[in-house]
Design a protein around this motif. Structure first.
Motif, PDB file in Angstrom:
ATOM      1  N   THR A  29       0.805  -1.225   0.000  1.00  0.00           N
ATOM      2  CA  THR A  29       0.000   0.000   0.000  1.00  0.00           C
ATOM      3  C   THR A  29       0.836   1.273   0.000  1.00  0.00           C
ATOM      4  OG1 THR A  29      -0.124  -0.065   2.416  1.00  0.00           O
ATOM      5  CG2 THR A  29      -1.916  -1.134   1.181  1.00  0.00           C
ATOM      6  N   ILE A  34       3.585   7.378   0.737  1.00  0.00           N
ATOM      7  CA  ILE A  34       2.527   8.384   0.638  1.00  0.00           C
ATOM      8  C   ILE A  34       2.734   9.485   1.674  1.00  0.00           C
ATOM      9  CG2 ILE A  34       0.060   8.773   1.042  1.00  0.00           C
ATOM     10  CD1 ILE A  34      -0.402   6.008  -0.290  1.00  0.00           C
ATOM     11  N   PRO A  69      -2.798  10.730 -10.747  1.00  0.00           N
ATOM     12  CA  PRO A  69      -3.768   9.865 -10.082  1.00  0.00           C
ATOM     13  C   PRO A  69      -3.526   8.383 -10.308  1.00  0.00           C
ATOM     14  CG  PRO A  69      -4.694  10.676 -12.119  1.00  0.00           C
ATOM     15  CD  PRO A  69      -3.302  11.257 -12.032  1.00  0.00           C
ATOM     16  N   SER A  72      -3.154   5.919  -7.446  1.00  0.00           N
ATOM     17  CA  SER A  72      -4.341   5.562  -6.664  1.00  0.00           C
ATOM     18  C   SER A  72      -5.085   4.379  -7.265  1.00  0.00           C
ATOM     19  CB  SER A  72      -5.278   6.765  -6.541  1.00  0.00           C
ATOM     20  OG  SER A  72      -5.948   7.017  -7.763  1.00  0.00           O
ATOM     21  N   GLY A  76      -5.323   2.637  -4.038  1.00  0.00           N
ATOM     22  CA  GLY A  76      -6.610   3.027  -3.465  1.00  0.00           C
ATOM     23  C   GLY A  76      -6.877   4.512  -3.616  1.00  0.00           C
ATOM     24  N   VAL A  77      -8.156   4.877  -3.634  1.00  0.00           N
ATOM     25  CA  VAL A  77      -8.552   6.245  -3.912  1.00  0.00           C
ATOM     26  C   VAL A  77      -8.417   7.158  -2.689  1.00  0.00           C
ATOM     27  CG1 VAL A  77     -11.003   6.002  -3.329  1.00  0.00           C
ATOM     28  CG2 VAL A  77     -10.295   7.623  -5.135  1.00  0.00           C
ATOM     29  N   LYS A  78      -8.417   6.608  -1.471  1.00  0.00           N
ATOM     30  CA  LYS A  78      -8.397   7.457  -0.273  1.00  0.00           C
ATOM     31  C   LYS A  78      -7.201   8.390  -0.210  1.00  0.00           C
ATOM     32  CE  LYS A  78     -11.296   4.555   2.703  1.00  0.00           C
ATOM     33  NZ  LYS A  78     -11.368   3.771   3.983  1.00  0.00           N
ATOM     34  N   PRO A  79      -5.969   7.942  -0.521  1.00  0.00           N
ATOM     35  CA  PRO A  79      -4.840   8.887  -0.492  1.00  0.00           C
ATOM     36  C   PRO A  79      -4.997  10.028  -1.485  1.00  0.00           C
ATOM     37  CG  PRO A  79      -4.047   6.615  -0.497  1.00  0.00           C
ATOM     38  CD  PRO A  79      -5.518   6.561  -0.787  1.00  0.00           C
ATOM     39  N   LEU A  80      -5.654   9.759  -2.609  1.00  0.00           N
ATOM     40  CA  LEU A  80      -5.886  10.807  -3.599  1.00  0.00           C
ATOM     41  C   LEU A  80      -6.902  11.815  -3.076  1.00  0.00           C
ATOM     42  CD1 LEU A  80      -5.308  11.872  -6.435  1.00  0.00           C
ATOM     43  CD2 LEU A  80      -7.092  10.336  -7.304  1.00  0.00           C
ATOM     44  N   ARG A 137     -10.391   9.426 -12.799  1.00  0.00           N
ATOM     45  CA  ARG A 137      -9.995   9.131 -11.423  1.00  0.00           C
ATOM     46  C   ARG A 137      -9.948  10.395 -10.568  1.00  0.00           C
ATOM     47  NH1 ARG A 137     -10.424   4.711  -8.231  1.00  0.00           N
ATOM     48  NH2 ARG A 137      -8.594   4.356  -6.908  1.00  0.00           N
ATOM     49  N   ALA A 141     -12.389  11.271  -7.325  1.00  0.00           N
ATOM     50  CA  ALA A 141     -11.842  11.602  -6.007  1.00  0.00           C
ATOM     51  C   ALA A 141     -12.236  12.995  -5.536  1.00  0.00           C
ATOM     52  CB  ALA A 141     -10.317  11.475  -6.039  1.00  0.00           C
TER      53      ALA A 141
END
Length: 332
Positions: A29, A34, A69, A72, A76-80, A137, A141
């Motif tokens: 991850t 990040i 993007p 992500s 995963g999309v949460k960090p974006l 993406r 987000a």
């Protein structure tokens, strides 16, 4: 008045051996990467995007964050989402950035096969797919309308402009004459210094200047130039009637990223933090002559291609002073 475009390339790079040619493990991850590349690591005070936004706000400056993007799609999309929210809250602009290195990750489904790290290594149809996927993406987000693009490593070509035009993006800032991989199919690219019409797109190149005259060329990048050099270029551009200057930095540039070994514990560069703060203070103090702007503020209909913009030539003294400063920055 000189328009100054402060741009921040915002991206994540895994600290994994042989990446991207060796894909990450399916459960990787990159949480530590990040934190460092986007948020300044775990050591307080942190000098990631939140600090950069606060410094810009304190000085009432505008900037554009070019966000890749593609990471992500693998992580995963949460960090974006976490990156986009504060940028929008501070009223700053978001542009699309693409690093094809992430295509080696099997979690990036439905995208072209990896053909290399440069966007120009992909045909126009694959570039169209990548641009559309990146835009989708970002919008998923929480991004707003995206009006400007920059290729990862500046590695665009004229097919990239075709792909952007088809996606409704009318402004590009990928041209960097200091990088051989930037528009290798564009003749006399060193002569494009001001906003110019190119294949139906408005191109705003990264500003460059002649370094160690009469040798070499250098981009106007925070980590690559001293404050004296940046100020000299801005003053010269304003005095000689340049319409715009584009300055580059990265979301992780204020960190001693070369010392990051995946622990998430990485110190900041005191030299670069001070340079960033003083640049912002300088721009704030001179806003009546040189004003920061967002690319979306450009009036594309009335923008005329310039007849010619004079080159900027630095001095051996400034070069030497910067080289000394760079040596100091390795330790501070």
């Amino acid at each position: 008045m000189l328009r100054v475009f402060l741009t921040v390339d915002t991206e994540v790079w895994p600290r994994a051996e042989s990446w991207p040619h060796t894909p990450l493990a399916a459960d990787q991850t990159c949480d530590r990467e990040i934190e460092v590349y986007l948020h300044g690591g775990k050591i307080e005070p942190r000098f990631g995007i939140a600090y950069q936004l606060a410094t810009l706000a304190r000085n009432r400056l505008k900037a554009t964050f070019f966000i890749d993007p593609l990471f992500s799609l693998a992580l995963g999309v949460k960090p974006l989402v976490r990156v986009l929210e504060p940028i929008h809250e501070h009223g700053q602009e978001v542009g699309l950035h693409l690093h094809p290195e992430w295509l080696t990750d099997p979690r990036c489904v439905g995208l072209p096969d990896f053909a290399g790290p440069c966007l120009w290594q992909y045909g126009v149809e694959d570039q169209r797919r990548l641009v559309r996927a990146g835009l989708a993406r970002l919008l998923e987000a929480g991004a707003r309308v995206i009006r400007v693009f920059r290729a990862g490593s500046y590695a665009a070509n004229r097919d990239t402009l075709t792909a952007l035009r088809g996606a409704g993006i009318r402004i590009d800032s990928s041209l960097n004459a200091c990088h051989a991989e930037s528009f290798p199919d564009l003749e006399r690219r060193e002569e494009i210094r001001a906003p110019s019409h190119l294949d139906g797109i408005v191109e705003l190149p990264v500003t460059t200047f002649v370094d160690r005259p009469p040798h070499g060329r250098r981009p106007l990048q925070l980590a690559a130039c001293s404050l004296s050099e940046i100020r000299y270029v801005l003053e010269h551009a304003e005095a000689t009637g340049w319409p715009a200057v584009v300055i580059v930095m990265h979301s992780f540039e204020l960190m001693q990223i070369g010392r990051f070994q995946g622990t998430g514990l990485v110190a900041h560069s005191k030299v670069l933090v001070r340079r960033f703060e003083r640049l912002c203070e300088y721009l704030a103090a001179n806003r009546e002559r040189m004003r920061t702007a967002h690319f979306s503020e450009l009036d594309l209909a009335s923008l005329q291609a310039p007849d010619g913009t004079p080159d900027i030539v630095s001095s051996a003294l400034r070069t030497t002073a910067r080289q000394v400063e760079q040596i100091i920055s390795r330790f501070h």
